[in-house]
Design an enzyme around this catalytic site. Structure first.
Site, short mmCIF file in Angstrom:
data_model
loop_
_atom_site.label_atom_id
_atom_site.label_comp_id
_atom_site.label_asym_id
_atom_site.label_seq_id
_atom_site.Cartn_x
_atom_site.Cartn_y
_atom_site.Cartn_z
N ASP A 297 0.87 -1.17 0.00
CA ASP A 297 0.00 0.00 0.00
C ASP A 297 0.91 1.22 0.00
O ASP A 297 2.00 1.20 0.58
CB ASP A 297 -0.90 -0.01 1.24
CG ASP A 297 -2.06 0.98 1.15
OD1 ASP A 297 -2.06 1.84 0.24
OD2 ASP A 297 -2.97 0.90 2.00
N PHE B 282 -4.71 4.26 1.06
CA PHE B 282 -5.84 3.36 0.84
C PHE B 282 -5.73 2.71 -0.55
O PHE B 282 -6.72 2.56 -1.28
CB PHE B 282 -7.20 4.06 0.97
CG PHE B 282 -7.33 4.96 2.16
CD1 PHE B 282 -6.66 4.71 3.35
CD2 PHE B 282 -8.16 6.08 2.10
CE1 PHE B 282 -6.80 5.55 4.45
CE2 PHE B 282 -8.31 6.92 3.20
CZ PHE B 282 -7.63 6.67 4.37
N HIS B 283 -4.51 2.29 -0.91
CA HIS B 283 -4.24 1.66 -2.20
C HIS B 283 -3.78 0.22 -1.99
O HIS B 283 -2.72 -0.19 -2.47
CB HIS B 283 -3.17 2.46 -2.96
CG HIS B 283 -3.59 3.84 -3.32
ND1 HIS B 283 -2.69 4.83 -3.65
CD2 HIS B 283 -4.83 4.41 -3.41
CE1 HIS B 283 -3.35 5.95 -3.92
NE2 HIS B 283 -4.65 5.72 -3.78
N GLU B 284 -4.59 -0.56 -1.30
CA GLU B 284 -4.25 -1.94 -1.00
C GLU B 284 -4.10 -2.74 -2.30
O GLU B 284 -4.93 -2.63 -3.20
CB GLU B 284 -5.34 -2.58 -0.13
CG GLU B 284 -5.59 -1.82 1.17
CD GLU B 284 -6.66 -0.74 1.09
OE1 GLU B 284 -7.17 -0.33 2.14
OE2 GLU B 284 -7.00 -0.32 -0.05
#
Length: 578
Positions: A363, A515-517
Site C-alpha cells: 500500500d 488506501f491503495h491496497e
C-alpha cells in the site's frame, strides 16, 4: 471543514444525473420524463431515454427476483475492475453475466458529491479493515478503507486518475513475459478509454472514450502556488500529470480527476449501468460471496449470502474475482486455494496449493502530515486535493518513489492531531511513498467467512521506506516554507524543525496509507505468482482475478486507473481480443 465550492450542473449533466437515477431504479419513467423535459431535453429524446432506462430497471428487478441456477460468467465485485469486466462482457457479447456486489447503492450524496468523499471512510460504504498493530508504527493499527458499494473503491476514493509510471508497466511485462502489460500496449488501452479534457497530447492521451478525465475546474489558488513552490526547489511543472512527466524523473502538476460538472463519476457509471437494460446481465447488491464451489481444481460457481439466505450459483465458463486485495485472497483461502500451512491452521483442506495467496501486500504510505495555518482561509475546491508531485528520494533511483499531495484542509493522524492540534483554517503537504519496499501479508482469522481477514501491513519495516519518507518530510517542509507559498502561511503548525530521532518518531506516529491496497495475488511466472499474465489463477481451471491484487508491484500513484486497465485487459482476454 469549509463548505466545498463546486460548479453547477450543466444541462447535459443534469440529464445524465436523471438518466443514472432511472437506470438504478431510483426514479420512475413518469418522473424522468417530466424532469428531463424541464431540464431542456426534447420530448422525443426524453421518451427514448426513458424507454431504455425503464427497461434496465425492469430487467434488473425481474432478474434479481428470478435468479438463474447458472450464468456464463460470475463477476465478484463491481469496483474499478469488476464494473469494467461485467459491463463489457454484457454489452459486447450474449454471455449471461451475474455481478455480485456485497455493498449497496451508490446513489447517496456522500458518493455523488466530490467534497464529501471523506465521509464514506468508516461508514457502511467501507469494509472497515485495519492493519494489525506494529512496533514500526509505534504499535498503531492503521485504517485500510475499501469500497463496499456499487463502484467499489471508485465510489469512495479521492477521484484522482493517475495512470502510473512507464517503468511500472515495463516491469509488469518483464515479470509476466506478457507483452500486453508493456507500456506501449498499455498506452493503447488508456488512449482507447479516455475522454481527456486537458491539454491535447495525441501520443499519450485519448479523446472521445467513455471515461471523462479532466484537470481541476476552478482550482484553489494555493494549488497553483504549490506548483510554483515545487519549481523553486528544482521540481519542474507539467501541464499534465499523466503525460510525459510519468515517463521520466517526475515533476509537479495538478491532478487528473474523475469529476464532471461537480459530480463524481465512478467506474460503474461509465461501464456497468448502460449495460443493465440488456437481459443478459444481473447486478445483485448486498450479495457477499463466501466461497468458490469447486470440483477438483475446477471452479464451478460460488456461494453467497443475500438477505440472510445462502445461495449457490454455477458458472458455465468462468468466475472472475474482483473483490479487492483483501477479500480476493480471503475468498481463495476459504475455498482451499492458498498456502497449505495457512489453510491447515484453520482446518481448511488444501484444494490447490498456492503459497503466494495473501503475500506481497503493498500500500502507498501517506504521512499526516506537514501542516501550515492559513493567513486567510480559502475554501477547498473539487476533491480537496488538487496538486501533487512525483520525485525521487534518491537521485540514483530509476523511478520516482515520492508522491506528496497538497491537501486543502488539515490532514493529520489520530496521534499527531492530539499532539499538534492543527486549526481548521489550515492546509497540508502530505508526504507519500509510492514505491514501498516493505511487504505485508493477508491471512485468515478463521474458517468463518463472516470474520474479517487479518492484515499485517508491515508498514515502515524496511529501513529504506523510513529513509525515503524522512526525505519526503524534509522536501515538503522546504516547499511549504518557500517564497511562493508565503502568502498562504501564517505559521507552520507541524512538524517544525525536529532533531533526527524526534522526526523519525513523528513519522511513525503520523504515518497512514493512501488506501491503495494491492499485490496480494500477484501475476508472474515464479512460485509465488498466483495468476499468470492473462490473469488466470495458476493451477485452477475456470477462475481469473481482475483487481489490484494482481499487481506484482503497486503502481506509481493512485491505483484506480491501473485497476481499470486491469479490468480492460481481462475483458479483452475473455472476449478473445488480446
Amino acid at each position: 471543514m469549509h463548505e466545498l465550492k463546486t460548479p453547477g450542473l450543466a444541462q447535459g449533466d443534469a440529464i445524465n444525473a436523471l438518466e443514472d437515477a432511472l437506470y438504478r431504479g431510483q426514479l420512475d419513467r413518469r418522473d424522468f420524463l417530466r424532469l428531463a423535459v424541464a431540464a431542456g431535453l426534447g420530448a422525443s429524446s426524453a421518451a427514448a431515454l426513458a424507454q431504455d432506462g425503464s427497461e434496465a430497471a425492469i430487467n434488473q428487478l425481474y432478474n434479481a427476483r428470478n435468479l438463474a441456477a447458472e450464468y456464463d460468467y460470475i463477476v465478484v465485485g463491481s469496483g474499478s475492475a469488476g464494473a469494467v469486466v461485467a459491463g463489457r462482457l454484457a454489452a459486447e457479447s450474449d454471455a449471461r453475466v451475474l455481478v455480485l456486489e456485497a455493498g449497496g447503492t451508490d446513489q447517496v450524496p456522500a458518493i455523488q458529491t466530490p467534497g464529501l468523499w471523506p465521509t464514506n471512510i468508516r461508514s457502511e460504504r467501507d469494509w472497515g479493515h485495519v492493519s494489525t498493530p506494529s512496533p514500526a508504527v509505534n504499535n498503531r493499527s492503521l485504517i485500510l478503507p475499501m469500497g463496499k458499494a456499487v463502484g467499489g473503491g471508485s465510489s469512495i476514493n479521492v477521484m484522482v486518475w493517475s495512470r502510473g509510471h512507464k517503468n511500472d508497466f515495463d516491469s509488469w511485462h518483464a515479470e509476466t513475459g506478457d507483452a500486453g502489460w508493456s507500456y506501449e500496449r498499455v498506452l493503447d488501452i488508456y488512449r482507447r478509454i479516455e475522454d481527456w479534457q486537458g491539454e491535447p497530447d495525441p501520443a499519450r492521451r485519448g479523446k472521445g472514450g467513455r471515461l471523462w478525465v479532466t484537470p481541476p475546474v476552478d482550482p484553489n489558488p494555493i494549488a497553483h502556488a504549490m506548483l510554483d513552490a515545487a519549481a523553486s526547489v528544482g521540481i519542474p511543472k507539467f501541464a499534465d500529470q499523466n503525460g510525459v512527466m510519468m515517463e521520466g524523473a517526475g515533476g509537479a502538476a495538478l491532478a487528473n480527476m474523475r469529476i464532471r460538472d461537480g459530480r463524481r463519476r465512478n467506474v460503474a457509471a461509465d461501464y456497468l449501468y448502460q449495460a443493465l437494460r440488456r437481459p443478459n446481465v444481473t447486478l445483485l447488491t448486498g450479495a457477499e460471496v463466501q466461497r468458490l464451489v469447486m470440483t477438483g481444481n475446477r471452479v464451478k460457481g460460488v456461494t453467497f449470502v443475500r438477505n440472510g439466505k445462502l445461495h449457490t450459483v454455477r458458472a458455465a465458463r468462468r468466475v472472475v474475482l474482483s473483490a479487492g486485495a483483501i477479500n480476493t485472497p480471503k475468498i481463495l483461502m476459504l475455498s482451499g486455494i492458498g498456502d497449505p500451512a495457512e489453510l491447515k491452521r484453520h482446518g481448511i483442506r488444501t484444494v490447490v496449493a498456492s503459497r503466494g495467496v495473501g503475500r506481497n501486500f503493498q500500500d502507498h504510505v501517506l504521512v499526516g502530515g506537514c501542516i501550515w495555518e492559513y493567513n486567510k482561509a480559502i475554501p477547498p475546491a473539487n476533491n480537496l486535493a488538487e496538486a501533487t508531485f512525483f520525485w525521487k528520494s534518491d537521485a540514483s533511483l530509476q523511478t520516482p518513489d515520492l508522491q506528496p499531495f497538497q491537501i486543502e484542509v488539515p490532514f493529520a493522524s489520530e496521534v499527531t492531531t492530539k499532539e499538534f492540534n492543527p486549526p481548521p483554517a489550515a492546509w497540508t503537504l502530505a508526504p507519500g511513498l509510492v514505491r514501498p519496499k516493505s511487504r505485508g501479508r493477508v491471512t485468515l482469522a478463521s474458517s468463518n467467512p463472516a470474520d474479517k481477514a487479518i492484515i499485517d501491513g508491515a508498514f515502515l519495516t524496511h529501513p529504506d521506506d523510513v529513509k525515503a519518507l524522512l526525505r519526503g518530510i524534509e522536501l515538503c517542509r522546504e516547499i511549504g516554507n518557500s517564497e511562493a507559498l508565503k502568502p498562504y502561511v501564517k505559521r507552520e503548525v507541524m512538524p517544525g524543525r525536529l532533531p533526527a530521532e524526534e522526526m523519525a518518531n513523528f513519522l511513525r506516529n503520523a504515518v497512514g496509507t493512501y488506501f491503495h491496497e494491492s499485490c496480494t495475488c500477484k501475476m508472474g511466472r515464479d512460485d509465488m505468482s498466483v495468476v499468470d499474465g492473462r490473469l488466470s489463477v495458476r493451477g485452477v481451471q475456470g477462475l481469473s482475478i481482475a483487481d489490484a491484487s494482481v499487481m506484482p508491484t503497486v503502481s506509481t500513484g493512485n491505483t484506480m486507473a491501473p485497476t481499470v486497465l486491469i479490468g480492460e485487459r481481462m475483458a479483452d482476454i475473455l472476449l478473445g481480443r488480446a
